[in-house]
Design an enzyme around this catalytic site. Structure first.
Site, short mmCIF file in Angstrom:
data_model
loop_
_atom_site.label_atom_id
_atom_site.label_comp_id
_atom_site.label_asym_id
_atom_site.label_seq_id
_atom_site.Cartn_x
_atom_site.Cartn_y
_atom_site.Cartn_z
CG ASP A 19 -1.62 1.23 1.49
OD1 ASP A 19 -2.37 1.62 0.58
OD2 ASP A 19 -1.45 1.83 2.57
CG ASP A 21 -1.89 8.27 1.47
OD1 ASP A 21 -1.45 8.76 2.54
OD2 ASP A 21 -2.27 8.95 0.51
CG ASP A 217 -2.22 2.68 6.31
OD1 ASP A 217 -2.46 2.25 5.15
OD2 ASP A 217 -2.69 3.75 6.74
MG LIG Z 1 -2.91 3.15 3.33
#
Ligand SMILES: [Mg+2]
Ligand SMILES: CC(C)(COP(=O)(O)OP(=O)(O)OC[C@H]1O[C@@H](n2cnc3c(N)ncnc32)[C@H](O)[C@@H]1OP(=O)(O)O)[C@@H](O)C(=O)NCCC(=O)NCCS
Length: 424
Positions: A19, A21, A217
């Site tokens: 991922d 961001d 995240d």
């Molecule tokens: Mg993310």
């Protein structure tokens, strides 16, 4: 997999799906530890694929942004939800279709290259309406998209994230624009981006990976999506999710790390499963080595969960969750949380507790209680609160564990789950 614990996490998989961001960068800053770990992954020749639900940028733009942050990346290592949408439509035999697009350059370029013909202005009909992030959308475009869907166009969304994290706060995301069309028409869209499958299927197709590791995240997109594909995952605590969120999650990662450098650690996978009678000896051994009592382990074996990556090394972790019932109310007692000393401080303890608390939710328990002499800070970080014994649920206060087995000096701790009646 055989001997998986003898290699660093990243080397156990045939590709790493990352991922962006909150995992690699936050806005225009690289996340601590990211550049070093990603450079090392590349140096070792491991396959990386950066996956982003943001459809507005092209892979060249994303790779350029990464390079500015000191992370060398090729456009071919970037999969945007725009490219995944094009690849999804290709798989469905939709090239040659006409599409009305709400979206920016990323999605327009991707659809164009996949042979989809983009119709602009006020077309009377279209085969598809494709919705992605569009920072220039207006009422006229939303109206046209809705009319086309009402006339039979298939509605496809690059992703359905409600918001888009910008430097000054949250902006309306692709999901918010999509909601204008679905609210108007009642249509059900085909969604491509994480946690939906098409994005992961496109990643597998691109890389040829059959056993990838998903790193991200967010529990509700990266980790849940990986779980639905039956793939392993690593949650990094540099973005949306913190340790407490893990205790509320049904989809748990295989690993949890403070940042991307965790990919290079020798952490065993956390695959907690119900213990069997044949595990009694190993559980006893783990508990006594961790300085905990092993009295009555065999009676509690059905409420115990264990994880073991390597037969020879023995159990990596264990926890026990006992439901305590009184009338219709259920409370739970968490005990015997232990991690083998060689693999402590690598997130296994957090995942043992999260797996046990998930069982408490399955029991529809209102609270989880525990007693600890030395690990109160560990449990406090996970959201347990030190309490006076009188604040514990009656069924827990009266349990054998509390009444007989727990040293007077142990700290009682409580976590509320919000199920069932408040009255304790
Ligand atoms: Mg993310
Ligand atoms: C408590 C225990 C289960 C934690 O397991 P672990 O795998 O080391 O824990 P994690 O790696 O998931 O720990 C997460 C964090 O808590 C910290 N932590 C671990 N044990 C801690 C303790 N006893 N006190 C304070 N913090 C602790 C870790 O350093 C880590 O912090 P960081 O991420 O900021 O570095 C393990 O230390 C253990 O087996 N201890 C002996 C038995 C015990 O006391 N059990 C609890 C009573 S039921």
């Amino acid at each position: 997999m055989d001997g998986e614990a003898e290699r660093p996490i990243a080397e156990r998989y045939d590709a790493i799906f990352l991922d962006l961001d909150g995992t690699v960068y936050r806005g225009d800053r690289a996340v601590a530890g990211a550049a070093g770990a990603l450079t090392e992954i590349r140096r070792r020749g491991l396959r990386r694929l950066f996956m982003t639900n943001n459809s507005s940028r092209t892979p060249d733009e994303v790779a350029g942004h990464l390079s500015q942050l000191g992370i060398e990346a090729e456009p071919g290592e970037v999969l945007t939800s725009a490219l995944a949408t094009a690849s999804f439509l290709g798989r469905e035999g939709r090239s040659g279709s006409t599409a009305f697009v709400i979206g920016e350059r990323g999605i327009r370029d991707a659809l164009g290259s996949a042979g989809v013909q983009i119709v602009d202005g006020e077309p009377e009909t279209a085969d598809l309406v494709v919705v992605g992030l569009d920072r220039f959308v207006d009422y006229g475009k939303l109206r046209r998209a809705s009319l086309l869907v009402e006339r039979g166009a298939r509605l496809v969304a690059t992703n359905d994230d409600g918001s888009y994290p910008a430097a000054d706060g949250l902006w309306p995301g692709a999901g918010a624009l999509l909601a204008a069309v679905t609210t108007t028409t009642g249509a059900t869209p085909s969604v491509v981006g994480k946690p939906a499958r098409p994005m992961f299927e496109a990643a597998a197709e691109w890389t040829g990976a059959t056993r990838p590791l998903v790193v991200g995240d967010r529990l509700d997109t990266d980790i849940r999506g990986a779980g639905a594909m039956d793939w392993d995952s690593l949650l990094v605590l540099t973005g949306a999710a913190g340790p407490r969120d893990l205790l509320a999650a049904d989809d748990l990662p295989t690993y949890v790390g403070s940042d991307l450098s965790a990919m290079l650690a020798m952490t065993p996978p956390a695959r907690f499963r119900p213990a069997r009678p044949s595990d009694v000896t190993a559980v006893r051994h783990l508990l006594t080595s961790a300085g905990l009592s092993a009295d009555g382990v065999e009676e509690r074996i059905e409420d115990t969960i264990v994880s073991m990556a390597d037969e020879e090394a023995g159990l990596d972790g264990a926890a026990c969750l006992e439901p305590a019932r009184r009338g219709r109310r259920v409370d739970a007692i968490l005990r015997s949380v232990a991690v083998r000393s060689e693999v402590r401080g690598k997130g296994l303890g957090i995942l043992a507790v999260a797996s046990a608390v998930r069982m408490a939710r399955w029991h529809r328990a209102s609270t989880v209680s525990l007693f600890t002499t030395s690990a109160a800070p560990f449990f406090e970080r996970l959201g347990f609160r030190p309490v006076d014994r009188r604040e514990l649920p009656a069924s827990v206060r009266e349990s054998r564990h509390a009444a007989e087995e727990c040293a007077e000096s142990a700290t009682p701790m409580l976590l509320r789950l919000g199920h069932g009646p408040d009255q304790m």
